[in-house]
Design a protein around this motif. Structure first.
Motif, PDB file in Angstrom:
ATOM      1  N   THR A  68      71.149  22.858  16.426  1.00  0.00           N
ATOM      2  CA  THR A  68      71.659  22.059  17.393  1.00  0.00           C
ATOM      3  C   THR A  68      72.989  22.652  17.894  1.00  0.00           C
ATOM      4  OG1 THR A  68      70.899  19.963  16.217  1.00  0.00           O
ATOM      5  CG2 THR A  68      72.848  19.553  18.147  1.00  0.00           C
ATOM      6  N   CYS A  69      73.195  22.824  19.347  1.00  0.00           N
ATOM      7  CA  CYS A  69      74.430  23.546  19.790  1.00  0.00           C
ATOM      8  C   CYS A  69      75.388  22.369  19.789  1.00  0.00           C
ATOM      9  CB  CYS A  69      73.981  23.908  21.203  1.00  0.00           C
ATOM     10  SG  CYS A  69      75.476  24.754  21.964  1.00  0.00           S
ATOM     11  N   PHE A  70      76.469  22.799  19.012  1.00  0.00           N
ATOM     12  CA  PHE A  70      77.615  21.824  19.081  1.00  0.00           C
ATOM     13  C   PHE A  70      78.762  22.135  20.136  1.00  0.00           C
ATOM     14  CE2 PHE A  70      76.542  19.269  15.592  1.00  0.00           C
ATOM     15  CZ  PHE A  70      77.562  18.753  14.895  1.00  0.00           C
ATOM     16  N   GLY A  71      78.626  23.430  20.569  1.00  0.00           N
ATOM     17  CA  GLY A  71      79.617  23.882  21.463  1.00  0.00           C
ATOM     18  C   GLY A  71      79.691  25.198  21.890  1.00  0.00           C
ATOM     19  N   HIS A  82      80.024  20.390  22.889  1.00  0.00           N
ATOM     20  CA  HIS A  82      78.991  19.835  24.034  1.00  0.00           C
ATOM     21  C   HIS A  82      78.363  18.403  23.489  1.00  0.00           C
ATOM     22  CE1 HIS A  82      77.777  24.171  25.458  1.00  0.00           C
ATOM     23  NE2 HIS A  82      78.924  23.691  25.775  1.00  0.00           N
ATOM     24  N   ILE A  83      77.870  17.922  24.641  1.00  0.00           N
ATOM     25  CA  ILE A  83      77.182  16.430  24.447  1.00  0.00           C
ATOM     26  C   ILE A  83      76.181  16.488  23.201  1.00  0.00           C
ATOM     27  CG2 ILE A  83      75.674  16.791  26.219  1.00  0.00           C
ATOM     28  CD1 ILE A  83      77.992  13.715  25.273  1.00  0.00           C
ATOM     29  N   THR A  84      75.628  17.396  22.896  1.00  0.00           N
ATOM     30  CA  THR A  84      74.449  17.699  21.785  1.00  0.00           C
ATOM     31  C   THR A  84      74.997  17.565  20.748  1.00  0.00           C
ATOM     32  OG1 THR A  84      74.596  20.015  22.126  1.00  0.00           O
ATOM     33  CG2 THR A  84      73.091  18.885  23.327  1.00  0.00           C
ATOM     34  N   ALA A  85      76.441  17.448  20.502  1.00  0.00           N
ATOM     35  CA  ALA A  85      76.959  17.004  18.974  1.00  0.00           C
ATOM     36  C   ALA A  85      77.250  15.600  19.008  1.00  0.00           C
ATOM     37  CB  ALA A  85      78.055  17.743  18.968  1.00  0.00           C
ATOM     38  N   LEU A  86      77.019  14.746  19.824  1.00  0.00           N
ATOM     39  CA  LEU A  86      77.395  13.452  19.821  1.00  0.00           C
ATOM     40  C   LEU A  86      76.644  12.745  18.686  1.00  0.00           C
ATOM     41  CD1 LEU A  86      79.038  11.148  21.201  1.00  0.00           C
ATOM     42  CD2 LEU A  86      77.131  10.771  22.678  1.00  0.00           C
ATOM     43  N   ASP A  87      75.227  12.964  18.916  1.00  0.00           N
ATOM     44  CA  ASP A  87      74.510  12.052  17.815  1.00  0.00           C
ATOM     45  C   ASP A  87      75.045  12.366  16.223  1.00  0.00           C
ATOM     46  OD1 ASP A  87      73.077  10.666  19.614  1.00  0.00           O
ATOM     47  OD2 ASP A  87      71.530  12.493  19.514  1.00  0.00           O
ATOM     48  N   TYR A  88      75.465  13.491  16.117  1.00  0.00           N
ATOM     49  CA  TYR A  88      76.007  14.066  14.816  1.00  0.00           C
ATOM     50  C   TYR A  88      77.449  13.628  14.312  1.00  0.00           C
ATOM     51  CZ  TYR A  88      71.989  17.155  14.513  1.00  0.00           C
ATOM     52  OH  TYR A  88      70.455  17.221  14.352  1.00  0.00           O
ATOM     53  N   LEU A  89      78.186  13.377  15.328  1.00  0.00           N
ATOM     54  CA  LEU A  89      79.551  13.060  15.184  1.00  0.00           C
ATOM     55  C   LEU A  89      79.739  11.363  15.280  1.00  0.00           C
ATOM     56  CD1 LEU A  89      81.661  15.788  17.172  1.00  0.00           C
ATOM     57  CD2 LEU A  89      80.592  15.712  14.860  1.00  0.00           C
ATOM     58  N   ALA A  90      78.871  10.665  16.175  1.00  0.00           N
ATOM     59  CA  ALA A  90      79.276   9.362  16.293  1.00  0.00           C
ATOM     60  C   ALA A  90      79.212   8.321  15.027  1.00  0.00           C
ATOM     61  CB  ALA A  90      78.192   8.735  17.397  1.00  0.00           C
ATOM     62  N   PRO A  91      78.256   8.918  14.262  1.00  0.00           N
ATOM     63  CA  PRO A  91      78.169   7.931  12.772  1.00  0.00           C
ATOM     64  C   PRO A  91      79.647   7.980  12.084  1.00  0.00           C
ATOM     65  CG  PRO A  91      76.151   8.955  13.081  1.00  0.00           C
ATOM     66  CD  PRO A  91      77.158   9.564  13.917  1.00  0.00           C
ATOM     67  N   TYR A  92      80.269   9.196  12.258  1.00  0.00           N
ATOM     68  CA  TYR A  92      81.529   9.304  11.310  1.00  0.00           C
ATOM     69  C   TYR A  92      82.787   9.071  12.094  1.00  0.00           C
ATOM     70  CZ  TYR A  92      77.703  11.544   8.934  1.00  0.00           C
ATOM     71  OH  TYR A  92      76.374  11.637   8.197  1.00  0.00           O
ATOM     72  N   ALA A  93      82.583   8.760  13.495  1.00  0.00           N
ATOM     73  CA  ALA A  93      83.869   8.823  14.328  1.00  0.00           C
ATOM     74  C   ALA A  93      84.942   7.629  13.573  1.00  0.00           C
ATOM     75  CB  ALA A  93      83.442   7.990  15.579  1.00  0.00           C
ATOM     76  N   GLY A 170      75.323  11.400  30.580  1.00  0.00           N
ATOM     77  CA  GLY A 170      74.911  11.675  31.991  1.00  0.00           C
ATOM     78  C   GLY A 170      74.978  13.194  32.452  1.00  0.00           C
ATOM     79  N   GLU A 171      75.662  14.139  31.478  1.00  0.00           N
ATOM     80  CA  GLU A 171      75.744  15.483  32.147  1.00  0.00           C
ATOM     81  C   GLU A 171      74.254  16.156  32.142  1.00  0.00           C
ATOM     82  OE1 GLU A 171      78.166  17.594  29.626  1.00  0.00           O
ATOM     83  OE2 GLU A 171      79.854  16.299  29.824  1.00  0.00           O
ATOM     84  N   TYR A 172      73.338  15.609  31.306  1.00  0.00           N
ATOM     85  CA  TYR A 172      71.945  16.241  31.687  1.00  0.00           C
ATOM     86  C   TYR A 172      71.392  16.193  33.280  1.00  0.00           C
ATOM     87  CZ  TYR A 172      71.704  16.782  26.430  1.00  0.00           C
ATOM     88  OH  TYR A 172      71.977  17.320  25.169  1.00  0.00           O
ATOM     89  N   ILE A 173      71.619  14.917  33.535  1.00  0.00           N
ATOM     90  CA  ILE A 173      71.049  14.479  34.899  1.00  0.00           C
ATOM     91  C   ILE A 173      71.992  15.189  35.843  1.00  0.00           C
ATOM     92  CG2 ILE A 173      70.794  12.605  36.585  1.00  0.00           C
ATOM     93  CD1 ILE A 173      70.364  10.965  34.138  1.00  0.00           C
ATOM     94  N   ARG A 174      73.351  15.177  35.462  1.00  0.00           N
ATOM     95  CA  ARG A 174      74.090  15.963  36.763  1.00  0.00           C
ATOM     96  C   ARG A 174      73.808  17.516  36.835  1.00  0.00           C
ATOM     97  NH1 ARG A 174      78.147  12.506  34.392  1.00  0.00           N
ATOM     98  NH2 ARG A 174      79.196  14.295  33.507  1.00  0.00           N
ATOM     99  N   SER A 175      73.651  18.054  35.568  1.00  0.00           N
ATOM    100  CA  SER A 175      73.677  19.670  35.329  1.00  0.00           C
ATOM    101  C   SER A 175      72.284  20.024  35.576  1.00  0.00           C
ATOM    102  CB  SER A 175      74.044  20.055  34.087  1.00  0.00           C
ATOM    103  OG  SER A 175      73.047  19.647  33.419  1.00  0.00           O
ATOM    104  N   GLU A 176      71.081  18.979  36.175  1.00  0.00           N
ATOM    105  CA  GLU A 176      69.782  19.518  36.431  1.00  0.00           C
ATOM    106  C   GLU A 176      69.603  20.283  37.741  1.00  0.00           C
ATOM    107  OE1 GLU A 176      66.492  16.646  37.727  1.00  0.00           O
ATOM    108  OE2 GLU A 176      66.506  16.601  35.384  1.00  0.00           O
ATOM    109  N   GLU A 177      70.559  20.035  38.491  1.00  0.00           N
ATOM    110  CA  GLU A 177      70.676  20.853  39.857  1.00  0.00           C
ATOM    111  C   GLU A 177      71.196  21.973  39.983  1.00  0.00           C
ATOM    112  OE1 GLU A 177      74.628  19.487  42.054  1.00  0.00           O
ATOM    113  OE2 GLU A 177      73.117  18.090  41.721  1.00  0.00           O
ATOM    114  N   HIS A 178      71.845  22.549  38.638  1.00  0.00           N
ATOM    115  CA  HIS A 178      72.444  23.729  38.352  1.00  0.00           C
ATOM    116  C   HIS A 178      71.627  24.697  37.670  1.00  0.00           C
ATOM    117  CE1 HIS A 178      76.151  22.643  40.185  1.00  0.00           C
ATOM    118  NE2 HIS A 178      76.071  21.370  39.442  1.00  0.00           N
TER     119      HIS A 178
END
Length: 180
Positions: A68-71, A82-93, A170-178
């Motif tokens: 998983t790319c953390f950043g 990066h937002i991909t780390a959210l699922d790993y960090l959220a439970p320990y916030a 929402g970055e996944y949707i916004r970055s789709e055009e790039h």
């Protein structure tokens, strides 16, 4: 793919500690095995040691991604989460902010959190502390930096910025055009 240098490790752990504090140890020594961080093409990946050993059998040129790319390490030697780390960090916030349903969409479009959209905030949140932004249904929406402490938030007027936007789902949707 290579292990992180001491400086890269320090930058990564400083950024992670803003959001999860001392819970970084939980990310590495997990019940399902030992996990580690590796650098590949300026991206830091979080991967189990077992899968990392399998990824070592692939040449660097052919290896696109693993774990998983953390950043990303920037050219100025800073770490950007990066937002991909959210699922790993959220439970320990340690510090959390919950948004009203009317403010969720604004946050997901990349805007800062205003007091008018704030539903709740963790009691011990300090100014410039890393926070995880949640919906009222406890769905993690993204990362932010607290612009005001929890005490200052109570006295602030409705148009005051409470948290600065860092990343959101929402970055996944916004970055789709790039994407090419």
């Amino acid at each position: 793919m290579r292990p992180l240098t001491d400086e890269e490790t320090r930058l990564l752990f400083e950024k992670l500690s803003k959001y999860i504090g001392e819970n970084i140890k939980i990310l590495i020594d997990r019940p399902d095995g030992v996990y580690c961080f590796r650098l590949h093409r300026n991206r830091i990946y979080y991967i189990s040691e077992k899968n990392m050993k399998m990824a070592c059998n692939i040449s660097r040129e052919d290896l696109v991604s693993f774990g998983t790319c953390f950043g990303k390490m920037t050219k100025t030697s800073k770490f950007r989460l990066h937002i991909t780390a959210l699922d790993y960090l959220a439970p320990y916030a340690k510090h959390k902010i919950w948004l009203k349903p009317s403010a969720e969409q604004q946050f997901l479009y990349g805007h800062n959190v205003l007091k008018s959209g704030l539903a709740r905030i963790s009691e011990n949140t300090l100014k410039y502390q890393g926070v995880i932004i949640y919906s009222m249904n406890d769905l993690p929406l993204g990362f932010g930096i607290a612009a005001k402490s929890a005490d200052e938030t109570r006295k602030a007027d409705p148009l005051t910025v409470i948290a600065f936007h860092q990343a959101d789902i929402g970055e996944y949707i916004r970055s789709e055009e790039h994407l090419t």
